[in-house]
Design a protein around this motif. Structure first.
Motif, PDB file in Angstrom:
ATOM      1  N   ASP A  64      -1.446  14.970   3.775  1.00 17.51           N
ATOM      2  CA  ASP A  64      -1.306  13.536   4.020  1.00 17.51           C
ATOM      3  C   ASP A  64      -2.279  13.170   5.135  1.00 17.51           C
ATOM      4  O   ASP A  64      -2.103  13.574   6.290  1.00 17.51           O
ATOM      5  N   THR A 116       0.832  -1.213   0.000  1.00 15.13           N
ATOM      6  CA  THR A 116       0.000   0.000   0.000  1.00 15.13           C
ATOM      7  C   THR A 116       0.861   1.256   0.000  1.00 15.13           C
ATOM      8  O   THR A 116       0.527   2.253  -0.642  1.00 15.13           O
ATOM      9  N   THR A 117       1.982   1.205   0.728  1.00  8.56           N
ATOM     10  CA  THR A 117       2.894   2.348   0.765  1.00  8.56           C
ATOM     11  C   THR A 117       3.642   2.482  -0.554  1.00  8.56           C
ATOM     12  O   THR A 117       3.841   3.589  -1.065  1.00  8.56           O
ATOM     13  N   SER A 120      -4.698   0.898  -5.413  1.00  3.58           N
ATOM     14  CA  SER A 120      -4.547   2.342  -5.266  1.00  3.58           C
ATOM     15  C   SER A 120      -5.375   3.013  -6.350  1.00  3.58           C
ATOM     16  O   SER A 120      -5.368   2.574  -7.493  1.00  3.58           O
ATOM     17  N   LEU A 169       4.948   9.154   3.542  1.00  7.30           N
ATOM     18  CA  LEU A 169       4.400   9.791   2.346  1.00  7.30           C
ATOM     19  C   LEU A 169       4.583  11.307   2.387  1.00  7.30           C
ATOM     20  O   LEU A 169       4.783  11.946   1.349  1.00  7.30           O
ATOM     21  N   ILE A 188      -4.917  10.821  -4.131  1.00  3.31           N
ATOM     22  CA  ILE A 188      -4.278   9.514  -4.230  1.00  3.31           C
ATOM     23  C   ILE A 188      -4.682   8.696  -3.008  1.00  3.31           C
ATOM     24  O   ILE A 188      -4.374   9.060  -1.874  1.00  3.31           O
ATOM     25  N   THR A 189      -5.410   7.597  -3.233  1.00  2.00           N
ATOM     26  CA  THR A 189      -5.860   6.745  -2.138  1.00  2.00           C
ATOM     27  C   THR A 189      -5.225   5.364  -2.264  1.00  2.00           C
ATOM     28  O   THR A 189      -5.038   4.847  -3.369  1.00  2.00           O
ATOM     29  N   SER A 190      -4.881   4.791  -1.119  1.00  2.00           N
ATOM     30  CA  SER A 190      -4.323   3.437  -1.106  1.00  2.00           C
ATOM     31  C   SER A 190      -4.810   2.749   0.165  1.00  2.00           C
ATOM     32  O   SER A 190      -5.642   3.286   0.888  1.00  2.00           O
ATOM     33  N   ASN A 202      -3.108   6.767   2.675  1.00  2.00           N
ATOM     34  CA  ASN A 202      -2.916   5.312   2.705  1.00  2.00           C
ATOM     35  C   ASN A 202      -3.611   4.810   3.966  1.00  2.00           C
ATOM     36  O   ASN A 202      -3.039   4.804   5.049  1.00  2.00           O
ATOM     37  N   SER A 235       1.487   4.057  -3.106  1.00  2.00           N
ATOM     38  CA  SER A 235       1.332   5.492  -2.840  1.00  2.00           C
ATOM     39  C   SER A 235       2.557   6.268  -3.303  1.00  2.00           C
ATOM     40  O   SER A 235       2.434   7.325  -3.941  1.00  2.00           O
ATOM     41  N   VAL A 290      -3.021  12.800  -0.294  1.00  2.00           N
ATOM     42  CA  VAL A 290      -2.665  11.386  -0.334  1.00  2.00           C
ATOM     43  C   VAL A 290      -3.123  10.749   0.964  1.00  2.00           C
ATOM     44  O   VAL A 290      -3.023  11.340   2.046  1.00  2.00           O
TER      45      VAL A 290
END
Length: 312
Positions: free
Chosen positions: A181, A161-162, A306, A189, A272-274, A248, A165, A246
């Protein structure tokens, strides 16, 4: 001092919330033993993972391990952990076998356990994540080194997941951007965003331990002047617009603030999604579209998704 190693046999979906539970219970960090690490193709491309023993890994699911000081409160702490983990079922999180075991280790073994799991790993075209105690020489002029201390961090920054991202940030962060973040954790991130050219990052997390960890890791990477780490519930009371957000975090949490994310982005800004398990992909996509976003990309690594969306 003696320590107790708590091992929770669970699923990939439950890694992040269980890790957070362990940190809130006083663990300094977590170790993830995922059998897919033994066969990951990206090892030969982005770096090596060292000293992995197949006997340490479950046949299915993952082990989430942490170390707790052995004191008179240990039994009470373990009971609280078990209850909090079981409560995740209320959020439809698959816990798998959900077996919890305890074993005793001394302080020397505890320190060694951390270091044998964490070596420099090149996770993307530009980024190599390395622990603070390791000497590492960049192999190319454009390589970006990001230092983390897993004794303080929410994971080591190498979870899929990281990685998803950071790979997205590499492509979409522009020089001078303002970034938010949400759920900053270790701050990885936030730090990556500054190292890629962002001018300012506002790092929010509900957990004050995460806020402190982000601040410490930002100082380690000499970017603390550009990262403002603050305890906050998602985007509540945030009243400015960023170029990029972003996050995560769990799919269920993303769907609690997608409208706020839209509100807090400049026109054309990116979200940006994770941290999204594959089974929840469509749910998150629908939620983002309903909030007004345009879906640009859906990327996958192992069982994780993601999604990159743009404010129209």
């Amino acid at each position: 001092m003696k320590w107790s190693e708590i091992c929770i046999h669970t699923t990939n979906e439950a890694i992040e919330p269980i890790s957070n539970i362990l940190h809130e219970a006083g663990a300094s960090g977590v170790v993830i033993e995922d059998p897919s690490d033994l066969i990951q193709e990206r090892e030969s491309v982005f770096g090596e993972i060292y000293e992995l023993n197949p006997e340490d890994y479950p046949e299915e699911g993952v082990y989430v391990k942490a170390y707790l000081a052995m004191n008179s409160f240990l039994g009470e702490t373990v009971d609280e952990i078990k209850q909090a983990v079981n409560n995740l079922l209320l959020y439809d999180i698959d816990l798998g076998s959900n077996q919890i075991t305890l074993s005793e280790v001394n302080e020397e073994e505890w320190a060694t356990a951390w270091k044998k799991y964490y070596k420099p790993v090149k996770i993307s075209e530009k980024f190599t994540i390395t622990p603070t105690w390791e000497d590492y020489t960049p192999v190319s002029s454009d390589e970006i080194i990001l230092e983390l201390d897993p004794g303080m961090a929410f994971g080591t920054g190498t979870h899929p997941t990281t990685v998803l991202s950071i790979q997205a940030l590499e492509r979409f962060v522009s020089k001078g951007d303002m970034v938010i973040d949400v759920g900053s954790g270790s701050g990885v991130l936030s730090i990556a965003s500054i190292l890629l050219g962002a001018e300012q990052v506002f790092a929010y997390d509900l957990d004050d331990v995460a806020v402190k960890t982000t601040t410490i890791n930002a100082k380690i990477n000499k970017v603390d002047s550009k990262i403002q780490s603050k305890q906050n519930n998602l985007l509540n009371n945030v009243d400015f617009e960023a170029d990029l957000i972003v996050s995560n975090i769990l799919a269920e949490i993303i769907l609690r603030f997608e409208k706020d994310a839209f509100r807090c982005l400049k026109p054309g800004g990116l979200f940006i999604t994770s941290g999204i398990i594959k089974a929840k992909k469509d749910q998150v996509k629908d939620g983002l579209i309903s909030a007004g976003f345009e879906i640009l990309e859906v990327n996958q690594m192992e069982d994780w998704i993601s999604i990159i969306a743009r404010k129209k």
